[in-house]
Enzyme design. Sequence first.
Site, short mmCIF file in Angstrom:
data_model
loop_
_atom_site.label_atom_id
_atom_site.label_comp_id
_atom_site.label_asym_id
_atom_site.label_seq_id
_atom_site.Cartn_x
_atom_site.Cartn_y
_atom_site.Cartn_z
N CYS A 1 0.81 -1.23 0.00
CA CYS A 1 0.00 0.00 0.00
C CYS A 1 0.84 1.27 0.00
CB CYS A 1 -0.96 0.00 1.19
SG CYS A 1 -2.07 -1.42 1.22
N HIS B 1 -2.95 7.13 2.44
CA HIS B 1 -3.44 5.86 1.91
C HIS B 1 -4.86 5.62 2.40
CE1 HIS B 1 -4.00 1.74 0.95
NE2 HIS B 1 -3.84 1.32 2.19
N ASN C 1 -10.15 -0.06 -0.02
CA ASN C 1 -8.69 -0.02 -0.01
C ASN C 1 -8.18 -0.63 -1.31
OD1 ASN C 1 -5.94 -0.42 0.39
ND2 ASN C 1 -6.15 -1.16 2.48
#
Length: 328
Positions: A122, A255, A285
């Site tokens: 990520c 993020h 996500n």
Amino acid sequence: MTATVQYSRIIGTGSYLPDEIVTNNDLAQRLAKKGVETSDEWIVSRTGIKQRHIADDSTKTSDLAVKAAQNALASAGKTAADLDLIILATSTPDFVFPSTACMVQAKLGNRGAAAFDVQAVCSGFVYALTTADSFIKAGRARCALVIGAEVFSRILDWQDRGTCVLFGDGAGAVVLQASDEPGIQAAQLHADGSLTNILCVPGSVAHGQVTGDPFLRMDGQAVFKQAVSVLEQSARDTVAEAGLELSDIDWLIPHQANLRILTFLAKKLGGSMDKLVVTVDQHANTSAASVPLALDQACRDGRIKSGHEVLMQGVGGGFTWGSVVARM
């Protein structure tokens, strides 16, 4: 004779999401058939996620990446032939090798540009952007395509309610160009491999078979604790490196993992929630794609304007984290 200092600037952004939108209610119905119980209220209250985009079985990471890249090139007024560097951040590559960046290069019609993947989960886009910036500042490239693209739906255990509701598929990209004026003003990258087990896919391919566990596994509480801690410190350090104050930052793009993390971070940094770009509710996500997806959305809807200072942050498996301050 003193050499001219070379900077890099983001001159175009782009993104792409698969057509299929899966709402929490849709997902709850699908999971119920597998004996897994969840609900829209359960997911929203814990994560802020309302829906996600899921790629069909025929779509690969490179397909999403190419669409995002084409949109970024169009935004920048560039063609694939202008690129001399392509860096793609992904944890879900098309193949073991060659790199997905090379597959994207071929599909775009570019030949000769350096092309490689970055794997920092990520944090991948922040790692890739920092790498491209370093290439340009060193005089090794003048026009770079930086992409974050994922099909995380392929590595989810749909029997694990704690993880399968959290992720989606998508891609985001930027075009980075050499400039006499500052664009990327500061960047810091970090990792702590001792925390590997809190977020990982502990499987591999050997002798023609998958060995170990091929699905994403996460200790949610441990990830939350680490994320809010390292992101706050990383933000403060990177903003200071840029010679700025936190109050100088116009937009914060962390993020997009969990709305709780985003709001907690914004409060810790003393910023207004109005400065926080949030897409996790619509995209879930998307790992390495989350930051460029959010950046592109905020650029295209007019929130981010020329001259704005933007703080982008990644945090993910590895355990990795990092921040970039960019003047748009």
